[in-house]
Enzyme design. Structure first.
Site, PDB file in Angstrom:
ATOM      1  N   GLY A  12       0.555  -1.385   0.334  1.00 19.34           N
ATOM      2  CA  GLY A  12      -0.267   0.026  -0.353  1.00 19.34           C
ATOM      3  C   GLY A  12       1.132   1.303   0.087  1.00 19.34           C
ATOM      4  O   GLY A  12       0.639   2.385   0.961  1.00 19.34           O
ATOM      5  N   SER A 141      -5.953  -1.622  12.932  1.00 16.04           N
ATOM      6  CA  SER A 141      -7.114  -0.275  13.152  1.00 16.04           C
ATOM      7  C   SER A 141      -7.100  -0.315  14.471  1.00 16.04           C
ATOM      8  O   SER A 141      -7.544  -0.767  15.119  1.00 16.04           O
ATOM      9  CB  SER A 141      -8.020  -0.065  12.202  1.00 16.04           C
ATOM     10  N   TYR A 154     -14.866  -4.576   8.335  1.00 17.63           N
ATOM     11  CA  TYR A 154     -13.393  -4.186   8.856  1.00 17.63           C
ATOM     12  C   TYR A 154     -13.003  -5.111  10.309  1.00 17.63           C
ATOM     13  O   TYR A 154     -11.293  -5.077  10.487  1.00 17.63           O
ATOM     14  CB  TYR A 154     -13.231  -2.846   8.617  1.00 17.63           C
ATOM     15  N   LYS A 158      -9.285  -7.133  10.878  1.00 15.37           N
ATOM     16  CA  LYS A 158      -7.989  -6.130  11.557  1.00 15.37           C
ATOM     17  C   LYS A 158      -7.504  -6.563  13.138  1.00 15.37           C
ATOM     18  O   LYS A 158      -6.978  -6.769  13.830  1.00 15.37           O
ATOM     19  CB  LYS A 158      -8.472  -4.157  11.998  1.00 15.37           C
TER      20      LYS A 158
END
Length: 245
Positions: A12, A141, A154, A158
């Site tokens: 990323g 996160s 999500y 995580k």
């Protein structure tokens, strides 16, 4: 001790945090070589590679495919030598209430945020085990620790990264390989696209520091975890959120 120079792969690398982390390493470790993991978007990574010729390299990588990881590590090996540091930073979220979430939203987010970390760690372990030294830093996160509504996919992914990190740290500790995770809160320049100015102000008011993290503040922690000096820190999940939680 790591071979000099360290070879660092950041996934990323075209995003705000990935690019800032690459810049941080390049500015503070003149000997390191940074491989910028990218897929479609490459403009920022290309600019960084142009600014640091011979030290920063584009590394095409589809993080959800094992074959792509093998090709990326082969490129690093042939260009500079065995991988020393892996920073699993790539990922995305696709928010929805669970009652209306599609299977594609669920599986896509789990694949990119959790399965890809598994693939990256598995690929990186081979060269790290051979040299009996390595650093793996997984960017999780704050959602893994303080999960908001509308992020079941999500948050689950995580949280899975944190479990993977702790377990792998135990498996690799005797090999000189440390594995740690970071749980950032909101980061300047990487806020949800749909947020209004009022939403941004409201979240800042909720944060005791009354501001969001600067990308380089997160990068500084990654830099330490990737260093030889962090040799006894492994299996940790560090919360970087300005005391929001």
């Amino acid at each position: 001790m790591p071979a000099d120079p360290r070879r660092i792969l950041i996934t990323g690398a075209n995003g705000v945090l990935g690019n800032a982390t690459a810049q941080y390493f390049l500015d503070r470790d003149p000997a390191c070589q940074v491989f910028l993991g990218v897929r479609e978007r490459r403009d920022k990574a290309e600019a960084l590679a142009a600014a640091y010729p011979g030290r920063a390299f584009l590394c095409p990588l589809e993080i959800t495919l094992a074959d792509s990881w093998a090709e990326a590590l082969s490129q690093i090996e042939s260009t500079a030598g065995s991988l020393s540091v892996l920073i699993n930073n790539a990922g995305y979220h696709d928010d929805a209430l669970l009652a209306t979430m599609t299977q594609e939203q669920w599986s896509g987010v789990l694949n990119a945020n959790l399965n890809a970390v598994f693939l990256g760690c598995q690929a990186a372990l081979q060269p790290m085990m051979r040299q009996r030294w390595g650093r793996i830093i997984n960017i999780a996160s704050l959602s893994a620790l303080h999960s908001p509504a509308g992020q079941t996919n999500y948050a689950a992914a995580k949280a899975g990264v944190l479990g993977l990190t702790q377990s792998l740290a135990k498996e690799s500790a005797r090999l000189g390989i440390t594995v740690n995770a970071i749980c950032p809160g909101h980061i300047e320049g990487a806020l949800p696209a749909g947020w209004s100015d009022e939403q941004i102000k409201a979240v800042k008011r909720e944060t005791p520091m009354r501001r969001f993290a600067r990308p380089e503040e997160i990068a500084a922690v990654v830099f330490f975890l990737a260093s030889p000096e962090a040799s006894y820190m492994t299996g940790a999940s560090l919360k970087l959120d300005g005391a929001l939680v």
